[in-house]
Design a protein around this motif. Structure first.
Motif: not given
Ligand code: AMP
Ligand code: GLY
Length: 422
Positions: A143, A153, A185, A188, A192, A214, A273, A282
């Motif tokens: 990220k 991400v 990270e 996970l 969601e 998304k 998550m 997340l």
């Molecule tokens: P975020 O902007 O951090 O919410 O990340 C965008 C998308 O990436 C999320 O909605 C998840 O689908 C995926 N994502 C983010 N972090 C993780 C994680 N640690 N494990 C699995 N999927 C993730």
């Protein structure tokens, strides 16, 4: 009272639509707004991130309350500027909104206060980040630290993809300054769910649950977008889970922010998550989600102005927030090619007479041109319907979608499928 809504997307149309129903509101403005907000509010040609112009407008026009949609003005300190000028504004301060603006800050806060989230490391140089990827192995998530319009991400299923993402972000600077720090990270696995909550910095009251889609294509395939649709409630969000999220995530987050001198007043959005070990964070957003706000506003019964006033008075615990029991679904119609290149200025046909008690066509990227409504962005419309069940709400939203047309219109056919499958 006179109310100004800042922003111009589907979320802001939904906020304007809800605020327009308040008996307390005499006059609504929306900056910059879209063709949909224009039917309920006076659109003001000031962009959402031009804090100084927004402030000048609010002062000159004696705006009683400003409600902020997008994140950019939050990070610019719009709340601090308006409050310093003695104006009421529904938005977290710059220090509070940093929970969205910096992923490193939000991860450090969660670690310090034992709020469940994925294991992580924060890196300021690519070599160390790559060493971490090699140590932890794939699947793994990379990220960019700062705001990257939801695109910062990378969920990598092999080490090479993760390493390439680090190089893109840190060496090729594809997100500019947002990528000078990178967060690695643990991946996970789970389902969601988004929980938005109202908070005055002490009391946290969750809204009904929601989930967005998304990816651009059916079956959650293709590149990420701002959101192709959303539904509420998310069936995974049982009462037990809600209790756990309140106890282990929402209340501790708001208490932690306050303890760190970041008193948080506004809407906090926790992207969760739901893993085998329980719900984990997340990400946080310091604002209403888009398009989650569209179905959520269609389910909100209580006057939004009453809720906002209670928050600004620090008395959220005194107000009862009521919701429609029914489900709501929002199907986003986009311009063909989105999230890549797409055309603008296409006439939108079939919009007349679609809105009623349980259906609203929220505008996102639309504009008025020569008395016609034309496309003006990637996400064009959010067709939102409420009904007794998710299945009926889906059917109703799609029945309305089929009445609307513009050149190269595209939408997912499977919004809400995960809720149906449960
Ligand atoms: P975020 O902007 O951090 O919410 O990340 C965008 C998308 O990436 C999320 O909605 C998840 O689908 C995926 N994502 C983010 N972090 C993780 C994680 N640690 N494990 C699995 N999927 C993730
Ligand atoms: N729908 C996700 C967001 O608003 O960030």
């Amino acid at each position: 009272m006179k109310v100004l809504v800042v922003g111009g997307g589907g979320r802001e149309h939904a906020l304007v639509w809800k605020l327009a129903q308040s008996p307390k509101v005499d006059k609504l403005y929306c900056a910059p707004g879209n063709a949909g907000t224009a039917s309920l509010a006076e659109n003001i040609p000031i962009t959402a991130d031009d804090v100084e112009k927004l402030l000048a407008f609010a002062v000159v026009n004696s705006i009683d309350l400003t409600v902020v949609g997008p994140e950019a003005p939050l990070m610019e300190g719009i709340a601090d500027r308006f409050q310093a000028a003695g104006l009421k504004i529904f938005a977290p301060s710059k220090r509070a909104a940093a929970i969205e603006g910096s992923k490193a800050l939000s991860k450090d806060l969660m670690a310090k206060y034992n709020i469940p989230t994925a294991k992580y490391g924060t890196f300021t140089n690519a070599e160390d980040a790559i060493a971490c990827i090699k140590e932890w192995g794939a699947p793994i998530v990379v990220k960019a630290d700062g705001l990257a319009a939801g695109k910062g991400v990378v969920v990598a299923f092999d080490e090479e993809t993760a390493i390439q993402a680090v190089k893109d972000i840190m060496e090729d600077n594809i997100f500019g300054d947002a990528g000078s720090v990178v967060v690695i990270e643990e991946y996970l696995d789970g389902e969601e769910v988004s929980i938005l909550a109202f908070t005055d910095g002490f009391t946290v009251v969750p809204m009904v649950s929601a989930q967005d889609h998304k990816r651009v294509f059916d079956g959650d395939d293709g590149p990420n977008t701002g959101g192709m649709g959303a539904y509420s409630p998310a069936p995974i969000y049982t009462e037990d889970l809600a209790e756990e999220v309140q106890r282990t995530i929402l209340q501790p987050t708001i208490d932690a922010l306050r303890a760190e001198g970041r008193l948080y007043q506004g809407v906090i959005y926790a992207g969760l998550m739901v893993t085998a070990e329980g719900p984990k964070v997340l990400e946080y957003n310091a604002r209403f989600g888009d398009p989650e706000t569209q179905p959520i506003m269609m389910r909100l019964e209580t006057d939004l102005v009453d809720i906002i006033e209670a928050i600004l008075d620090g008395k959220l615990q005194n107000i009862e927030i009521r919701w429609h029991e029914e489900s709501a679904v929002c199907v986003v119609m986009v311009a063909g090619g989105y999230p890549g290149k797409y055309a603008k200025g296409e006439e939108i046909l079939g919009l007349d007479g679609l809105d009623n008690e349980t259906t609203t066509v929220f505008h996102a990227g639309t504009a008025e041109k020569n008395e016609k409504i034309v496309t003006a962005g990637g996400r064009v419309l959010g067709v939102t319907a409420r009904a007794a069940t998710i299945a009926e709400a889906i059917q109703s939203a799609y029945a309305t979608v089929e009445k609307i047309s513009f050149k190269d219109a595209f939408y997912r056919k499977d919004i809400g499928h995960r809720a149906l499958n449960r």
